[in-house]
Design a protein around this motif. Structure first.
Motif, PDB file in Angstrom:
ATOM      1  N   GLU A 418       0.827  -1.198   0.000  1.00  0.00           N
ATOM      2  CA  GLU A 418       0.000   0.000   0.000  1.00  0.00           C
ATOM      3  C   GLU A 418       0.863   1.250   0.000  1.00  0.00           C
ATOM      4  O   GLU A 418       0.572   2.222  -0.711  1.00  0.00           O
ATOM      5  CB  GLU A 418      -0.918   0.001   1.217  1.00  0.00           C
ATOM      6  N   SER A 419       1.972   1.226   0.776  1.00  0.00           N
ATOM      7  CA  SER A 419       2.884   2.359   0.785  1.00  0.00           C
ATOM      8  C   SER A 419       3.531   2.556  -0.588  1.00  0.00           C
ATOM      9  O   SER A 419       3.681   3.692  -1.058  1.00  0.00           O
ATOM     10  CB  SER A 419       3.957   2.143   1.851  1.00  0.00           C
ATOM     11  N   MET A 420       3.894   1.462  -1.262  1.00  0.00           N
ATOM     12  CA  MET A 420       4.468   1.563  -2.602  1.00  0.00           C
ATOM     13  C   MET A 420       3.472   2.193  -3.574  1.00  0.00           C
ATOM     14  O   MET A 420       3.830   3.076  -4.369  1.00  0.00           O
ATOM     15  CB  MET A 420       4.853   0.172  -3.123  1.00  0.00           C
ATOM     16  N   VAL A 421       2.230   1.729  -3.519  1.00  0.00           N
ATOM     17  CA  VAL A 421       1.214   2.230  -4.445  1.00  0.00           C
ATOM     18  C   VAL A 421       0.937   3.714  -4.199  1.00  0.00           C
ATOM     19  O   VAL A 421       0.788   4.501  -5.148  1.00  0.00           O
ATOM     20  CB  VAL A 421      -0.073   1.392  -4.312  1.00  0.00           C
ATOM     21  N   VAL A 422       0.888   4.111  -2.924  1.00  0.00           N
ATOM     22  CA  VAL A 422       0.674   5.520  -2.597  1.00  0.00           C
ATOM     23  C   VAL A 422       1.795   6.382  -3.186  1.00  0.00           C
ATOM     24  O   VAL A 422       1.545   7.445  -3.772  1.00  0.00           O
ATOM     25  CB  VAL A 422       0.570   5.715  -1.074  1.00  0.00           C
ATOM     26  N   ASP A 423       3.037   5.921  -3.038  1.00  0.00           N
ATOM     27  CA  ASP A 423       4.174   6.663  -3.603  1.00  0.00           C
ATOM     28  C   ASP A 423       4.062   6.781  -5.120  1.00  0.00           C
ATOM     29  O   ASP A 423       4.342   7.853  -5.692  1.00  0.00           O
ATOM     30  CB  ASP A 423       5.494   5.979  -3.222  1.00  0.00           C
ATOM     31  N   LEU A 424       3.655   5.710  -5.782  1.00  0.00           N
ATOM     32  CA  LEU A 424       3.539   5.730  -7.238  1.00  0.00           C
ATOM     33  C   LEU A 424       2.422   6.665  -7.689  1.00  0.00           C
ATOM     34  O   LEU A 424       2.534   7.349  -8.711  1.00  0.00           O
ATOM     35  CB  LEU A 424       3.301   4.318  -7.765  1.00  0.00           C
ATOM     36  N   ILE A 425       1.314   6.695  -6.939  1.00  0.00           N
ATOM     37  CA  ILE A 425       0.222   7.611  -7.284  1.00  0.00           C
ATOM     38  C   ILE A 425       0.682   9.050  -7.119  1.00  0.00           C
ATOM     39  O   ILE A 425       0.406   9.912  -7.969  1.00  0.00           O
ATOM     40  CB  ILE A 425      -1.011   7.308  -6.404  1.00  0.00           C
ATOM     41  N   GLN A 426       1.421   9.325  -6.053  1.00  0.00           N
ATOM     42  CA  GLN A 426       1.912  10.687  -5.826  1.00  0.00           C
ATOM     43  C   GLN A 426       2.927  11.105  -6.882  1.00  0.00           C
ATOM     44  O   GLN A 426       3.013  12.284  -7.244  1.00  0.00           O
ATOM     45  CB  GLN A 426       2.528  10.779  -4.433  1.00  0.00           C
ATOM     46  N   GLN A 427       3.693  10.139  -7.400  1.00  0.00           N
ATOM     47  CA  GLN A 427       4.677  10.441  -8.440  1.00  0.00           C
ATOM     48  C   GLN A 427       4.054  10.532  -9.831  1.00  0.00           C
ATOM     49  O   GLN A 427       4.743  10.863 -10.792  1.00  0.00           O
ATOM     50  CB  GLN A 427       5.768   9.365  -8.449  1.00  0.00           C
ATOM     51  N   GLY A 428       2.772  10.218  -9.945  1.00  0.00           N
ATOM     52  CA  GLY A 428       2.101  10.293 -11.234  1.00  0.00           C
ATOM     53  C   GLY A 428       2.299   9.088 -12.117  1.00  0.00           C
ATOM     54  O   GLY A 428       1.983   9.128 -13.315  1.00  0.00           O
ATOM     55  N   LYS A 429       2.800   7.975 -11.558  1.00  0.00           N
ATOM     56  CA  LYS A 429       3.040   6.777 -12.361  1.00  0.00           C
ATOM     57  C   LYS A 429       1.820   5.878 -12.440  1.00  0.00           C
ATOM     58  O   LYS A 429       1.785   4.950 -13.254  1.00  0.00           O
ATOM     59  CB  LYS A 429       4.230   6.001 -11.788  1.00  0.00           C
ATOM     60  N   LEU A 430       0.836   6.124 -11.590  1.00  0.00           N
ATOM     61  CA  LEU A 430      -0.456   5.446 -11.675  1.00  0.00           C
ATOM     62  C   LEU A 430      -1.539   6.524 -11.756  1.00  0.00           C
ATOM     63  O   LEU A 430      -2.295   6.741 -10.797  1.00  0.00           O
ATOM     64  CB  LEU A 430      -0.674   4.538 -10.461  1.00  0.00           C
ATOM     65  N   PRO A 431      -1.599   7.249 -12.864  1.00  0.00           N
ATOM     66  CA  PRO A 431      -2.520   8.399 -12.951  1.00  0.00           C
ATOM     67  C   PRO A 431      -3.971   7.963 -12.842  1.00  0.00           C
ATOM     68  O   PRO A 431      -4.390   6.954 -13.418  1.00  0.00           O
ATOM     69  CB  PRO A 431      -2.208   8.987 -14.334  1.00  0.00           C
ATOM     70  N   GLY A 432      -4.733   8.747 -12.094  1.00  0.00           N
ATOM     71  CA  GLY A 432      -6.162   8.483 -11.965  1.00  0.00           C
ATOM     72  C   GLY A 432      -6.515   7.337 -11.047  1.00  0.00           C
ATOM     73  O   GLY A 432      -7.690   6.999 -10.902  1.00  0.00           O
ATOM     74  N   SER A 433      -5.530   6.704 -10.422  1.00  0.00           N
ATOM     75  CA  SER A 433      -5.797   5.568  -9.537  1.00  0.00           C
ATOM     76  C   SER A 433      -6.140   6.061  -8.146  1.00  0.00           C
ATOM     77  O   SER A 433      -5.710   7.136  -7.717  1.00  0.00           O
ATOM     78  CB  SER A 433      -4.583   4.639  -9.485  1.00  0.00           C
ATOM     79  N   ARG A 434      -6.874   5.249  -7.421  1.00  0.00           N
ATOM     80  CA  ARG A 434      -7.213   5.575  -6.045  1.00  0.00           C
ATOM     81  C   ARG A 434      -7.336   4.280  -5.246  1.00  0.00           C
ATOM     82  O   ARG A 434      -7.601   3.208  -5.819  1.00  0.00           O
ATOM     83  CB  ARG A 434      -8.510   6.378  -5.988  1.00  0.00           C
ATOM     84  N   ILE A 435      -7.165   4.386  -3.944  1.00  0.00           N
ATOM     85  CA  ILE A 435      -7.198   3.229  -3.062  1.00  0.00           C
ATOM     86  C   ILE A 435      -8.453   3.290  -2.204  1.00  0.00           C
ATOM     87  O   ILE A 435      -8.731   4.307  -1.570  1.00  0.00           O
ATOM     88  CB  ILE A 435      -5.949   3.178  -2.163  1.00  0.00           C
ATOM     89  N   ALA A 436      -9.211   2.195  -2.178  1.00  0.00           N
ATOM     90  CA  ALA A 436     -10.346   2.048  -1.273  1.00  0.00           C
ATOM     91  C   ALA A 436      -9.845   1.345  -0.016  1.00  0.00           C
ATOM     92  O   ALA A 436      -9.651   0.125  -0.014  1.00  0.00           O
ATOM     93  CB  ALA A 436     -11.464   1.250  -1.938  1.00  0.00           C
TER      94      ALA A 436
END
Length: 549
Positions: A418-436
């Protein structure tokens, strides 16, 4: 001093083996990179037995070449050590009191300083050879310094004699000898570089210039003057005779350029492509800077971090230059196969587990950012890029991903993924993604129908262009065979060069229908500029010949 062979045994620890003799045997026996790697192992290895063995081998190296200056600098007592030694003598002579109650580590270091070094981790101070029991040989330094002065006088006298006779070859040789003296006997890279640059002024052909450029590059790598290395790579590339005639020379230039691109410029993708383009026949010819195993290590890590799966499949696993090299490091070969099969967990276990645990990565002088590297730790940066790339590729096909399932696929906990995914979303590498968070699910951005059509159209256009090019090449070859046209290069015959400096392709027309008259077609070779975009009609030379580009 302790016998080197007794100490240079493999390090065995929880099934882990680091064979120092095998590792350091990859490099040229008296090269500067061998010495620097030994000193780096001695100063930074966590295992004291390994550090002791490395320091002992480095001391033997310095004594063999007679480098008393570097030996005194590395193995001699430092001012801090002298002060601590004097303080220990005062404490031992004084009665037991406040001073005598100070805690000290087994190597004479203050306990507080020792704890600070442990907390600092990677930023702890480099180990001194005396901390692992290496004794400084002051007698060797005194004797060798006297011999060094005499040798320098002889070399300078030879240079003066050559200059008085105005003998260019003798002057160049004298400068090269002085450069080698300052590099090996004194460890004075700055003075050695000055002598090498002076010798360039007396080179009278491109071959001599090219070889001096190689020496400048090796010296620049040893002294970490990467911009100087880059300048002389460019200069050496203009020595067309060596680049075109000696494959080893061209391969050395590519290897040096790849290393500078990685270490100094940090252009990892460009460096990966350069490592992959190094000719397969370059093995031990450049081990004064890089070994064959280093090329595999750097090329594979950089490729995993920056290249796509298809590029890795084509250039590494199936590439003519790199495929055979992978057998030198089987763990990296297996990691590549795991990645191509999208088995990310096994790939990361090999990289983070096997390669780190066996110290192939952690004890590499360049990757770990040691020996004066100013651009930081490349291992951490590359492994982070590889991990992030795997996570992004794992999420691409899905619109909804379970973080629990993803964590099991990567061999980490749900919190870590989850921490990895959050970092990737903040870096713009997973654009438009969100975590439920309540369902531990990652929702990725879905493509619209229009975007899917555009994406498919681009792929179809690329496949169409590729098919058209392959078909055109096939038809051209069949047409040449049908009309008995042979396109070949004559390497033994001296020919004129076209505007780009390459030999024109001789076109030979054969007539197999009239065996009685051998001179029916006697047009001889026809030089055609292979770079021309115009079409040549060869019908006048014999039949309905095909059009050639």
């Amino acid at each position: 001093m302790m016998d080197v062979e007794e100490m240079a045994s493999p390090r065995e620890e929880e099934g882990v083996v680091f064979d120092l003799d095998t590792y350091i045997g990859r490099y040229e026996p008296l090269s500067e990179t061998r010495l620097q790697r030994l000193l780096f192992l001695g100063q930074s290895a966590d295992n004291e037995e390994l550090a002791k063995s490395a320091f002992a081998m480095a001391a033997q190296h310095l004594q063999q070449v007679g480098n008393a200056r570097t030996y005194r600098h590395i193995y001699g007592p430092t001012p801090q050590k002298q002060q601590k030694h004097q303080h220990q003598q005062q404490v031992a002579a004084a009665p037991t009191g406040e001073s005598g109650s100070e805690k000290r580590s087994p190597h004479g270091m203050d306990e507080d300083a020792s704890e600070t070094g442990k907390v600092a981790g990677k930023k702890k101070q480099m180990r001194h050879p005396s901390e692992v029991g290496i004794v400084f040989d002051s007698e060797f330094c005194m004797q060798e310094e006297q011999i060094s002065v005499q040798q320098l006088e002889v070399l300078e006298a030879r240079l003066a004699s050559a200059q008085s006779r105005l003998a260019k070859d003798a002057i160049r040789t004298a400068y090269l000898a002085l450069a080698d003296f300052y590099k090996t006997k004194r460890g004075d890279f700055q003075e050695a570089l000055k002598k090498l640059l002076k010798s360039l002024e007396y080179c009278h052909n491109s071959r001599q210039t090219g070889h001096v450029c190689l020496q400048v590059m090796e010296l620049g790598m040893a002294s970490k003057h990467y911009q100087k290395v880059r300048d002389y790579i460019t200069k050496a590339q203009h020595t067309s005779d060596l680049v075109s005639q000696e494959d080893d020379f061209a391969g050395k230039l590519k290897a040096a350029s790849a290393l500078v691109t990685m270490l100094h410029e940090r252009k990892y993708r460009d460096a990966a492509l350069q490592f992959l383009s190094i000719p397969a026949n370059l093995t031990t010819q450049f081990n004064s800077v890089l070994s064959a195993e280093d090329i595999v290590l750097y090329g594979t890590l950089l490729g995993l971090a920056t290249l796509s799966r298809s590029e890795l499949q084509t250039n590494l696993l199936n590439g003519s230059n790199f495929k055979a090299r992978l057998e030198l490091l089987p763990p990296l070969r297996d990691a590549l196969y795991h990645y191509v099969r999208a088995d990310y967990k096994s790939c990361l276990e090999l990289l983070n587990g096997h390669m780190i645990r066996h110290d192939f990565l952690g004890l590499d002088m360049y990757l770990s950012g040691g020996s004066g590297e100013t651009n930081g730790n490349h291992v951490d940066a590359l492994l982070t890029m590889i991990r992030n790339k795997f996570v992004v590729q794992y999420c691409e096909p899905y619109t909804k991903v379970s973080l629990t399932t993803m964590a099991s696929c990567f061999g980490v906990s749900t919190e870590e993924i989850e921490s990895m995914v959050v970092d990737l979303i903040q870096q713009g590498k997973l654009p438009g993604s969100r975590i439920a968070s309540h369902s531990q699910t990652l929702h990725t951005k879905t493509l619209t129908q229009k975007e899917r059509h555009h994406q498919m159209a681009r792929r179809v256009a690329q496949l169409g262009d590729k098919f058209a090019n392959e078909s055109h090449s096939m038809l051209l070859r069949l047409s040449c065979i049908e009309h008995n046209v042979i396109v070949a290069s004559d390497m033994n015959q001296s020919r004129g060069r076209n505007r780009r400096g390459r030999d024109p392709l001789p076109i030979v027309l054969r007539d197999d229908h009239d065996d009685d008259d051998d001179e029916s077609i006697n047009s001889g070779p026809i030089d055609v500029d292979d770079d021309s975009d115009d079409m040549m009609d060869l019908s006048a030379a014999g039949g309905a010949a095909p059009f050639l580009q």
